[in-house]
Write an enzyme that holds these catalytic residues in place. Structure first.
Site, PDB file in Angstrom:
ATOM      1  N   GLU A 101       0.844  -1.206   0.000  1.00  0.00           N
ATOM      2  CA  GLU A 101       0.000   0.000   0.000  1.00  0.00           C
ATOM      3  C   GLU A 101       0.873   1.247   0.000  1.00  0.00           C
ATOM      4  O   GLU A 101       2.035   1.200   0.422  1.00  0.00           O
ATOM      5  CB  GLU A 101      -0.848   0.019   1.278  1.00  0.00           C
ATOM      6  CG  GLU A 101      -2.311  -0.273   1.084  1.00  0.00           C
ATOM      7  CD  GLU A 101      -3.069   0.738   0.241  1.00  0.00           C
ATOM      8  OE1 GLU A 101      -2.460   1.554  -0.474  1.00  0.00           O
ATOM      9  OE2 GLU A 101      -4.301   0.710   0.293  1.00  0.00           O
ATOM     10  N   ASP A 102       0.300   2.363  -0.423  1.00  0.00           N
ATOM     11  CA  ASP A 102       1.039   3.628  -0.337  1.00  0.00           C
ATOM     12  C   ASP A 102       0.861   4.275   1.032  1.00  0.00           C
ATOM     13  O   ASP A 102       1.798   4.803   1.599  1.00  0.00           O
ATOM     14  CB  ASP A 102       0.617   4.597  -1.459  1.00  0.00           C
ATOM     15  CG  ASP A 102      -0.887   4.796  -1.527  1.00  0.00           C
ATOM     16  OD1 ASP A 102      -1.632   3.903  -1.079  1.00  0.00           O
ATOM     17  OD2 ASP A 102      -1.329   5.838  -2.031  1.00  0.00           O
ATOM     18  N   ASP A 105      -4.143   5.384   6.513  1.00  0.00           N
ATOM     19  CA  ASP A 105      -4.627   6.644   7.048  1.00  0.00           C
ATOM     20  C   ASP A 105      -5.636   6.318   8.165  1.00  0.00           C
ATOM     21  O   ASP A 105      -5.230   6.016   9.284  1.00  0.00           O
ATOM     22  CB  ASP A 105      -5.262   7.379   5.863  1.00  0.00           C
ATOM     23  CG  ASP A 105      -5.478   8.858   6.083  1.00  0.00           C
ATOM     24  OD1 ASP A 105      -5.773   9.242   7.208  1.00  0.00           O
ATOM     25  OD2 ASP A 105      -5.369   9.629   5.120  1.00  0.00           O
ATOM     26  N   LYS A 133       0.026   7.046   8.832  1.00  0.00           N
ATOM     27  CA  LYS A 133      -0.462   8.268   9.504  1.00  0.00           C
ATOM     28  C   LYS A 133      -1.267   7.848  10.726  1.00  0.00           C
ATOM     29  O   LYS A 133      -2.503   7.880  10.712  1.00  0.00           O
ATOM     30  CB  LYS A 133      -1.402   8.998   8.537  1.00  0.00           C
ATOM     31  CG  LYS A 133      -0.918  10.335   8.032  1.00  0.00           C
ATOM     32  CD  LYS A 133      -2.083  11.007   7.335  1.00  0.00           C
ATOM     33  CE  LYS A 133      -1.630  11.874   6.203  1.00  0.00           C
ATOM     34  NZ  LYS A 133      -2.772  12.507   5.514  1.00  0.00           N
ATOM     35  N   PHE A 154      -1.765  16.560   4.241  1.00  0.00           N
ATOM     36  CA  PHE A 154      -2.214  15.936   3.000  1.00  0.00           C
ATOM     37  C   PHE A 154      -1.039  15.802   2.039  1.00  0.00           C
ATOM     38  O   PHE A 154      -0.463  16.789   1.603  1.00  0.00           O
ATOM     39  CB  PHE A 154      -3.355  16.724   2.356  1.00  0.00           C
ATOM     40  CG  PHE A 154      -4.056  15.889   1.315  1.00  0.00           C
ATOM     41  CD1 PHE A 154      -5.114  15.064   1.678  1.00  0.00           C
ATOM     42  CD2 PHE A 154      -3.625  15.881  -0.005  1.00  0.00           C
ATOM     43  CE1 PHE A 154      -5.735  14.251   0.733  1.00  0.00           C
ATOM     44  CE2 PHE A 154      -4.245  15.077  -0.951  1.00  0.00           C
ATOM     45  CZ  PHE A 154      -5.303  14.257  -0.584  1.00  0.00           C
ATOM     46  N   ARG A 167       0.385  12.033  -9.049  1.00  0.00           N
ATOM     47  CA  ARG A 167       0.902  10.676  -8.814  1.00  0.00           C
ATOM     48  C   ARG A 167       2.313  10.521  -9.387  1.00  0.00           C
ATOM     49  O   ARG A 167       3.085   9.669  -8.958  1.00  0.00           O
ATOM     50  CB  ARG A 167      -0.009   9.629  -9.461  1.00  0.00           C
ATOM     51  CG  ARG A 167      -1.389   9.515  -8.849  1.00  0.00           C
ATOM     52  CD  ARG A 167      -2.068   8.240  -9.342  1.00  0.00           C
ATOM     53  NE  ARG A 167      -3.503   8.235  -9.131  1.00  0.00           N
ATOM     54  CZ  ARG A 167      -4.112   7.823  -8.007  1.00  0.00           C
ATOM     55  NH1 ARG A 167      -3.401   7.424  -6.994  1.00  0.00           N
ATOM     56  NH2 ARG A 167      -5.428   7.837  -7.915  1.00  0.00           N
TER      57      ARG A 167
HETATM   58  C1  PRP Z   1      -5.922   5.654  -0.553  1.00  0.00           C
HETATM   59  C2  PRP Z   1      -4.696   4.795  -0.255  1.00  0.00           C
HETATM   60  C3  PRP Z   1      -5.265   3.696   0.607  1.00  0.00           C
HETATM   61  C4  PRP Z   1      -6.369   4.392   1.352  1.00  0.00           C
HETATM   62  C5  PRP Z   1      -5.899   4.741   2.724  1.00  0.00           C
HETATM   63  O1  PRP Z   1      -6.555   5.111  -1.644  1.00  0.00           O
HETATM   64  O2  PRP Z   1      -4.120   4.297  -1.427  1.00  0.00           O
HETATM   65  O3  PRP Z   1      -5.776   2.642  -0.166  1.00  0.00           O
HETATM   66  O4  PRP Z   1      -6.705   5.562   0.624  1.00  0.00           O
HETATM   67  O5  PRP Z   1      -6.889   5.392   3.458  1.00  0.00           O
HETATM   68  P1  PRP Z   1      -7.591   4.803   4.737  1.00  0.00           P
HETATM   69  O6  PRP Z   1      -6.525   4.202   5.628  1.00  0.00           O
HETATM   70  O7  PRP Z   1      -8.232   6.020   5.355  1.00  0.00           O
HETATM   71  O8  PRP Z   1      -8.599   3.784   4.323  1.00  0.00           O
HETATM   72  P2  PRP Z   1      -7.640   5.862  -2.553  1.00  0.00           P
HETATM   73  O9  PRP Z   1      -8.996   5.346  -2.194  1.00  0.00           O
HETATM   74  O10 PRP Z   1      -7.386   7.337  -2.464  1.00  0.00           O
HETATM   75  O11 PRP Z   1      -7.348   5.324  -4.010  1.00  0.00           O
HETATM   76  P3  PRP Z   1      -6.020   5.385  -4.913  1.00  0.00           P
HETATM   77  O12 PRP Z   1      -5.034   4.420  -4.290  1.00  0.00           O
HETATM   78  O13 PRP Z   1      -6.485   4.920  -6.244  1.00  0.00           O
HETATM   79  O14 PRP Z   1      -5.501   6.804  -4.916  1.00  0.00           O
END
Ligand code: PRP
Length: 181
Positions: A101-102, A105, A133, A154, A167
């Site tokens: 994962e990136d 949150d 985070k 952010f 990205r």
């Molecule tokens: C982002 C990120 C995680 C998630 C984290 O994805 O890549 O999957 O949010 O947030 P959380 O811990 O509050 O659940 P996003 O839905 O923005 O999609 P993306 O990866 O396509 O940008």
């Protein structure tokens, strides 16, 4: 790299720091999964950059797969609603799954995903996240491999977006609040 000051407040984690940290994490992964049937799963789209960089450091045989989930819509706050937009191509029974994962949150996405994947009888499921985070957590969740623990700002770049932009930036950057307020 130089960024437009009105859009990007500052670089939070440089690409060089990311690459150094991934060297350490990959060393642990190579040791932890030696002799195991490893499947590395990229969570689209945000994890593409870290996935590609981690993958090229893995020295043991492994397979890869992709999953897309959505939790955010286009705002900066997690909605708590998690949808599977694209599921894995293959079953994971008996496999050691490493989710890449990136960012973790609120933890809602990962928590949902863990519960979902565990019903498919994998040998194990672990999480690697580039960014963590903890201040924003709404459910208890701890990743197994963490790149950087960051404050509640952010961030965009190195795979992470704001409304699908940024990205492609090589570094993880703090987005100027002007862009979303
Ligand atoms: C982002 C990120 C995680 C998630 C984290 O994805 O890549 O999957 O949010 O947030 P959380 O811990 O509050 O659940 P996003 O839905 O923005 O999609 P993306 O990866 O396509 O940008």
């Amino acid at each position: 790299m130089e960024y437009a000051k009105d859009e990007i407040e500052r670089v939070l984690v440089s690409n060089e720091e990311i690459q150094q940290r991934l060297d350490c994490l990959a060393e642990r992964i190579n040791a932890d999964y030696a002799g195991k049937d490893l499947l590395v799963v990229c969570i689209l789209k945000g994890a593409v950059a870290v996935f590609a960089d981690v993958l090229r450091r893995i020295r043991i045989p492994c397979a890869i797969d992709f999953m897309a989930i959505s939790s955010y819509g286009s705002s900066t706050k997690s909605s708590g609603v998690v949808r599977i937009l694209k599921d894995l191509d293959h079953g994971i029974e008996g496999k050691h799954v490493l989710i890449v994962e990136d960012i973790v949150d609120s933890g809602m996405s990962m928590s949902y995903l863990l519960d979902n994947l565990k019903t498919r009888n994998p040998a194990s499921v672990r999480i690697l996240t580039l960014l963590d985070k903890p201040e924003r957590r709404r459910v208890e969740l701890k990743a197994d491999y963490i790149g950087f623990t960051i404050p509640d700002e952010f961030v965009v770049g190195y795979g992470l977006d704001y409304a699908e932009r940024y990205r492609n930036l090589p570094d993880v950057c703090v987005l100027s609040p002007k862009m979303y307020s």
